[in-house]
Design an enzyme around this catalytic site. Structure first.
Site, short mmCIF file in Angstrom:
data_model
loop_
_atom_site.label_atom_id
_atom_site.label_comp_id
_atom_site.label_asym_id
_atom_site.label_seq_id
_atom_site.Cartn_x
_atom_site.Cartn_y
_atom_site.Cartn_z
N TRP A 63 0.86 -1.12 0.06
CA TRP A 63 0.05 -0.02 0.06
C TRP A 63 0.65 1.08 -0.31
O TRP A 63 0.21 2.33 -0.10
CB TRP A 63 -0.80 0.12 1.18
CG TRP A 63 -1.74 -1.00 1.19
CD1 TRP A 63 -2.13 -2.28 0.63
CD2 TRP A 63 -2.97 -0.90 2.15
NE1 TRP A 63 -3.26 -2.92 1.05
CE2 TRP A 63 -3.71 -2.11 2.12
CE3 TRP A 63 -3.40 -0.08 3.29
CZ2 TRP A 63 -4.98 -2.40 2.92
CZ3 TRP A 63 -4.53 -0.52 3.97
CH2 TRP A 63 -5.16 -1.63 3.83
FE1 SF4 Z 1 3.86 -1.76 2.48
FE2 SF4 Z 1 4.76 -1.50 4.85
FE3 SF4 Z 1 2.64 -0.55 4.32
FE4 SF4 Z 1 2.90 -3.24 4.44
S1 SF4 Z 1 3.15 -1.62 6.10
S2 SF4 Z 1 1.72 -1.96 2.97
S3 SF4 Z 1 4.95 -3.43 3.56
S4 SF4 Z 1 4.45 -0.11 3.22
#
Ligand code: SF4
Ligand code: SF4
Length: 153
Positions: free
Chosen positions: A43
């Site tokens: 995300w």
């Molecule tokens: Fe991507 Fe990190 Fe967000 Fe998970 S927590 S969606 S790995 S940016």
């Protein structure tokens, strides 16, 4: 920009696994280190970057603004409550950005579990959890009949 883990910095604490809303941070069962199992599903919320105490998580720049030879480094500094980005372009130029992680002191926001359970009536309400108190604007504004375009009602 999806994230990746420097396995040599990671200590396998699992904070990134707990916080990832896409459930793509996993602990490798052989090496006991975290890794992003599916960068395409990231995300790009950077919750994992903010949560990692070892500064072990970084992100891959997209080819359109950071082609070969670039680097994008991100660093979370809890004591300063900031997150810093250093972008180095392949011609050597460098840009640095510093943003606050939050605007209120650590621990000052109540967790959802500290609120009483919602009532059955609240479950049918249009308001979201902790509204309208959390909005700090009193009652939610609503359109009155005389504010609507004539002929619609
Ligand atoms: Fe991507 Fe990190 Fe967000 Fe998970 S927590 S969606 S790995 S940016
Ligand atoms: Fe490794 Fe950081 Fe994830 Fe902990 S939060 S498992 S140190 S990448």
């Amino acid at each position: 920009m999806p994230t990746f883990v420097y396995m040599t910095s990671c200590d396998g604490c699992g904070y990134c696994v707990d916080v990832c809303p896409s459930d793509i941070m996993h602990i490798d069962t052989t090496y006991r280190r975290a890794y992003n199992i599916e960068p395409n599903m990231c995300w790009e919320c950077y919750s994992c970057v903010k949560a990692c105490p070892q500064h072990a998580i970084d992100c891959r720049g997209y080819a359109d603004f950071a082609p070969l030879g670039h680097s994008v480094r991100v660093r979370r500094e809890e004591e300063k409550a900031t997150i810093s980005w250093r972008i180095r372009f392949r011609d050597g130029r460098e840009k640095n950005f510093v943003s606050p992680i939050r605007t209120t002191p650590w621990g000052s926001i109540k967790a959802p579990s500290e609120y009483p359970e919602p009532t059955a009536a609240a479950m049918n309400s249009q308001e979201l959890a902790h509204e309208p108190e959390a909005l700090k604007i009193g009652a939610l504004p609503a359109l009155k009949r005389d504010q609507l375009k004539q002929g619609l009602v």
